[in-house]
Scaffold this motif. Structure first.
Motif, PDB file in Angstrom:
ATOM      1  N   LYS A  46      58.947 -76.101  26.572  1.00 21.31           N
ATOM      2  CA  LYS A  46      58.408 -75.889  25.140  1.00 21.31           C
ATOM      3  C   LYS A  46      59.204 -74.690  24.650  1.00 21.31           C
ATOM      4  CE  LYS A  46      53.956 -77.732  25.203  1.00 21.31           C
ATOM      5  NZ  LYS A  46      52.456 -77.642  25.325  1.00 21.31           N
ATOM      6  N   GLU A  47      59.545 -73.713  25.468  1.00 20.60           N
ATOM      7  CA  GLU A  47      60.187 -72.530  24.920  1.00 20.60           C
ATOM      8  C   GLU A  47      61.603 -72.701  24.458  1.00 20.60           C
ATOM      9  OE1 GLU A  47      61.658 -67.948  27.119  1.00 20.60           O
ATOM     10  OE2 GLU A  47      61.563 -69.926  28.223  1.00 20.60           O
ATOM     11  N   HIS A  48      62.304 -73.763  24.990  1.00 17.65           N
ATOM     12  CA  HIS A  48      63.943 -74.110  24.571  1.00 17.65           C
ATOM     13  C   HIS A  48      63.686 -74.804  23.221  1.00 17.65           C
ATOM     14  CE1 HIS A  48      67.664 -75.436  24.884  1.00 17.65           C
ATOM     15  NE2 HIS A  48      67.236 -76.588  24.509  1.00 17.65           N
ATOM     16  N   TYR A  49      62.441 -75.547  23.026  1.00 20.21           N
ATOM     17  CA  TYR A  49      62.270 -76.206  21.600  1.00 20.21           C
ATOM     18  C   TYR A  49      61.915 -75.111  20.410  1.00 20.21           C
ATOM     19  CZ  TYR A  49      60.037 -78.253  17.819  1.00 20.21           C
ATOM     20  OH  TYR A  49      59.444 -78.660  16.135  1.00 20.21           O
ATOM     21  N   PHE A  50      60.801 -74.250  20.859  1.00 21.58           N
ATOM     22  CA  PHE A  50      60.566 -73.136  20.164  1.00 21.58           C
ATOM     23  C   PHE A  50      61.764 -72.420  19.757  1.00 21.58           C
ATOM     24  CE2 PHE A  50      56.230 -73.136  22.239  1.00 21.58           C
ATOM     25  CZ  PHE A  50      55.745 -74.293  21.468  1.00 21.58           C
ATOM     26  N   LYS A  51      62.524 -72.114  20.504  1.00 20.75           N
ATOM     27  CA  LYS A  51      63.531 -70.772  20.301  1.00 20.75           C
ATOM     28  C   LYS A  51      64.700 -71.292  19.160  1.00 20.75           C
ATOM     29  CE  LYS A  51      66.721 -67.823  22.754  1.00 20.75           C
ATOM     30  NZ  LYS A  51      67.295 -67.575  24.211  1.00 20.75           N
ATOM     31  N   THR A  52      64.780 -72.920  18.867  1.00 18.53           N
ATOM     32  CA  THR A  52      65.656 -73.368  17.810  1.00 18.53           C
ATOM     33  C   THR A  52      64.796 -73.654  16.433  1.00 18.53           C
ATOM     34  OG1 THR A  52      65.010 -75.660  18.483  1.00 18.53           O
ATOM     35  CG2 THR A  52      66.823 -74.822  19.462  1.00 18.53           C
ATOM     36  N   GLN A  53      63.610 -73.106  16.692  1.00 16.14           N
ATOM     37  CA  GLN A  53      62.693 -73.268  15.326  1.00 16.14           C
ATOM     38  C   GLN A  53      62.579 -72.027  14.773  1.00 16.14           C
ATOM     39  OE1 GLN A  53      62.580 -76.516  14.392  1.00 16.14           O
ATOM     40  NE2 GLN A  53      63.926 -76.983  16.262  1.00 16.14           N
TER      41      GLN A  53
END
Length: 850
Positions: A46-53
């Motif tokens: 989830k962290e990887h996704y959040f970081k891009t947003q």
């Protein structure tokens, strides 16, 4: 309609933003409620996704919250490197986005305090000091006395870790306890440092104020041990041990506790119990490891307690092979710790701690070699010696070699820009400390340094992925012997330990291994010889004493029986300051220096920092144009009058840019330095002192060592015709922190520099001879040798000026470049003329006799 569309877009963006912020908090709190490997992996995805947003400040703050909690858990389970990276990113994100303006989130408690403690844990003291000082300053601005005191406590712990107990007490005196817990911790830390400083009376007084019976017994044990009361120490330690169950301790604390117990058993000569305690310590840190086997490297992590455990296990191990295996595990963990550090100061500190371990390994292999005669032990010992030689210099040289192979790689270009910025900021910090600048300025520079360090760490995985894990140019005996064959040379490498000096003699087809027990008499013999060169009169006033000492040191260092004309010397420790060319290869009673059997007459000598350096090939500029710097300092106390003659003579032979007097500025040197094949500096230099690094003077300013580190030069040769350019603070495993080392770091492959201060006509004469020979031979190696021989044979120079004080100060570090064919031809012709003259003279004498 357009207004409606814009309104819908705005409402949608706000809702999405609120949803993202909420999603980050929910994901983090779900993880906090049930922390394990499975929930961690879910959080990482989830962290990887959040970081891009991320877009808004609120989202950034939520993400900082996530990173801090993730980092804290990674710290708990021993994944220190990943924990540090997460805390570092959280800190950078918080301050770069000015998140303090929108929230009262406690960045000190949640991020900076654990990050500072982690830096201490992995021996990254530079970043630890910077981080702790930064949050002390931040706590002051926030008027948060509790966090200020926490900062002082952690700073004191850092100083205790590196053995600076007086500094620790000074720091603790500044702290005011805000609660009983802090008060007790301050007391305990003061007691610890007082015991280490042997102030037992004051320690006992404070010990009575402690509430923890466990800590009281631990302190009583420490005092008893310092006073060699072993039985009392054991008794107090066992009392403390019975109370462990009543306390809450971290795994790391418990592991260190059992390590202490093991060391106590060793003092009491019970290795069996010591080994059991060490295995218990390992079991705490590695719960899944079979204690009957050597730990699996893959399970180890960057934790300095492992090093202490493996070193102690090696010390009590009777099997040499197993002992070496334990020591190799210590080296492995040490390397993991170094991988987390980006500053060369920290890396040098790590190498210094590796030094004693290297000596232990070499000594084990020496004893094995003497027992078995197996020369594989020499090769292994050489590897340990080489691995502890100039590690930082070899690393930067290898990085430069890689950049030369891939000059357009944006990752490598970025890496070098960051490395240069790191050294530039370090230099700024040194200047600020010298000028006693205010704390805010110091912390601002420290923060910038931290940012560069973080960026370098972030860059390294990308470089590793592209080129494989980077490794310093490894030592290869085969490669060394191949180069020795090409150069027709012998290599003499020294390892200067605490208890012995080890000597490796390597030829193109053989190796030998020797040992000198390092007692006070041997140490004094070396120091006394070095001190003969403190001033010109010492040798001239007692030539017999000099020749005796020079011959005795030649024998002590076992330099005899070297057949090769060319000799490469890799000094170490105090031997870095010995002018080997001034040693005597046989006894003599003469007082005429021209007739003294100096080693320079028997061998053409070059030095190097390591064998790996000697075999490494860097691209350098082929041109022989000179950048000459001659400040002269006219009318000043230390005017260099002969420097003008030196400049005029070199100008007649070589072309280039010659900057004299007011033209010899620091700015012009920095501007032109990278354009020339030869750099010549005729000026004043200093080896530095406790607070000042080594430096070199220009007409208008001073260039400090770290400023050189920031440069990327490619000269074929650097000549430092200045005093003390080879002298600096000596670090074990790294050599002297001298200006010469600075030029090596900057990219110079061949250097000629001085070991002591000479401001004299002799320096100018030596330089004239050097360049005269360099112009003919095209080889700095041969020119250095020929200039000294020429100086000794010059009938116009008075005998007292031929003292080795005047000509042996300059040493050549670099390649054994062969002289040009023209130079060889000249020497053949010259030699033939001498032979014909001798034959003619003999015939004439015979006819006269008859």
């Amino acid at each position: 309609m357009k207004k409606l569309s814009w309104l819908l877009f705005f409402i949608t963006s706000v809702l999405l933003s609120q949803n993202l912020e909420e999603d980050i908090y929910v994901a983090t709190e779900t993880f906090i409620a049930n922390k394990n490997e499975t929930t961690l992996n879910t959080l990482l995805q989830k962290e990887h996704y959040f970081k891009t947003q991320l877009k808004t400040s609120d989202e950034q703050l939520a993400f900082v919250f996530l990173q801090c909690n993730k980092a804290y858990y990674l710290k708990e389970i021993g994944h220190l490197t990943q924990s540090i990276l997460s805390f570092e990113d959280a800190s950078k994100r918080f301050f770069n986005n000015n998140l303090a303006a929108i929230s009262d989130f406690d960045i000190i408690e949640s991020c900076l305090k654990p990050l500072g403690n982690l830096y201490i844990q992995i021996n990254d003291y530079t970043n630890a000091i910077s981080t702790i000082n930064n949050y002390i300053l931040l706590a002051k601005t926030q008027e948060n006395a509790k966090h200020q005191t926490s900062g002082y406590i952690n700073l004191a712990i850092l100083y205790q870790t590196i053995g600076k107990h007086k500094n620790a007490i000074d720091i603790l005196e500044q702290a005011n306890a805000n609660n009983n817990q802090q008060k007790q911790l301050l007391l305990q830390l003061k007691i610890k440092s007082l015991i280490e400083l042997n102030n037992f009376e004051k320690a006992f007084l404070l010990n009575n104020q402690l509430q923890s019976t466990f800590e009281k017994h631990k302190n009583n044990y420490a005092v008893a041990l310092k006073q060699n009361e072993v039985k009392l120490a054991i008794s107090e330690f066992q009392k403390a041990k019975t109370l462990i169950g009543n306390q809450t301790f971290s795994d790391r604390f418990l592991a260190k506790f059992y390590l202490e117990e093991a060391q106590l058993h060793i003092i009491n000569k019970n290795d069996t119990l010591a080994k059991a305690s060490l295995q218990q310590a390992l079991q705490i840190l590695l719960p899944n490891q079979n204690t009957n086997e050597l730990p699996d490297k893959n399970l180890l992590y960057a934790e300095n307690t492992f090093i202490d455990i493996f070193d102690v296990l090696a010390s009590i191990e009777t099997n040499r092979k197993t002992a070496l295996n334990y020591l190799d595990l210590s080296f492995y963990v040490s390397q993991l710790l170094q991988n987390n550090s980006t500053s060369q100061e920290n890396k040098i500190q790590h190498q210094a701690t590796d030094r004693l371990r290297s000596e232990t390994c070499i000594n084990l292999l020496y004893n094995q070699f003497k027992h078995s005669g197996n020369k594989n032990n020499i090769t292994k010992a050489l590897h340990y010696a080489e691995n502890n030689k100039s590690g930082v210099l070899k690393t930067i040289a290898s990085k430069k070699l890689r950049l030369q192979q891939f000059p357009n790689d944006t990752l490598l270009i970025k890496e070098f820009k960051l490395l240069a910025e790191q050294e530039r900021l370090t230099s700024q910090l040194i200047h600020a400390e010298i000028n006693n600048d205010d704390t805010k300025k110091l912390n601002k520079i420290s923060t910038a340094l931290n940012t560069v360090s973080i960026d370098l760490k972030r860059l390294q995985p990308e470089i590793n992925k592209k080129y494989g894990r980077f490794e310093t140019n490894p030592f290869s005996l085969e490669k060394l012997q191949k180069q020795l064959n090409i150069d027709k040379a012998t290599c003499l490498e020294f390892f200067f330990g605490r208890e012995a000096i080890f000597i490796f003699k390597i030829t193109e087809n053989d190796t030998s291994f020797d040992k000198i027990e390092l007692n006070e008499a041997v140490s004094n013999q070396i120091k006394n010889f070095i001190h003969l060169f403190d001033n010109a009169s010492i040798i001239n006033n007692n030539i017999a004493n000099f020749t005796s000492q020079a011959y005795n040191l030649f024998n002590l260092l076992k330099i005899d029986a070297i057949e090769s004309k060319n000799l490469i010397i890799i000094p170490d420790g105090l031997l870095n300051f010995v002018p080997f060319e001034a040693l005597l290869h046989q006894e003599t009673n003469t007082t005429q220096y021209q007739n003294v059997p100096f080693l320079v007459k028997q061998h053409n000598i070059a030095y190097n920092s390591s064998a790996a350096f000697y075999t490494q090939q860097l691209q350098t500029k082929n041109n022989t144009n000179i950048l000459g710097i001659f400040p002269v300092f006219e009318g000043k106390k230390q005017e260099l009058g002969y420097s003008k003659d030196e400049a005029e003579y070199i100008k007649r032979i070589f072309t280039g840019e010659f900057l004299l007097k007011q033209e010899a500025t620091k700015q012009k040197f920095l501007k032109y330095a990278n354009n020339f094949g030869i750099i010549h500096l005729s000026t004043h230099a200093s080896s530095g002192d406790f607070s000042l690094p080594a430096n070199i003077s220009f007409i208008n300013d001073t260039l400090y060592l770290n400023e050189l580190y920031a440069l990327n030069l490619k000269p074929n040769l650097v000549v430092l015709s200045a005093c003390e350019t080879g002298i600096g603070k000596l670090y074990k495993g790294a050599g002297a922190m001298s200006m010469a080392r600075g030029f090596q770091y900057a990219g110079a492959e061949n250097l000629l520099f001085s070991l002591w201060q000479i401001n004299d006509l002799s320096t100018s004469k030596i330089m004239q001879l050097f360049y005269e020979n360099l112009e003919i031979s095209k080889s700095a190696f041969h020119a250095n040798h020929s200039s000294k021989i020429g100086y000794l044979n010059n009938k116009n120079i008075a005998n007292f000026k031929k003292s080795p004080y005047y000509w042996s100060a300059f040493v050549y570090y670099g390649k054994l470049t062969k002289p040009s064919k023209n130079y060889t031809t000249i020497y053949i012709v010259f030699g033939s003329i001498i032979i014909l003259f001798v034959v003619f003279l003999r015939r004439k004498l015979k006819r006269h006799a008859s």
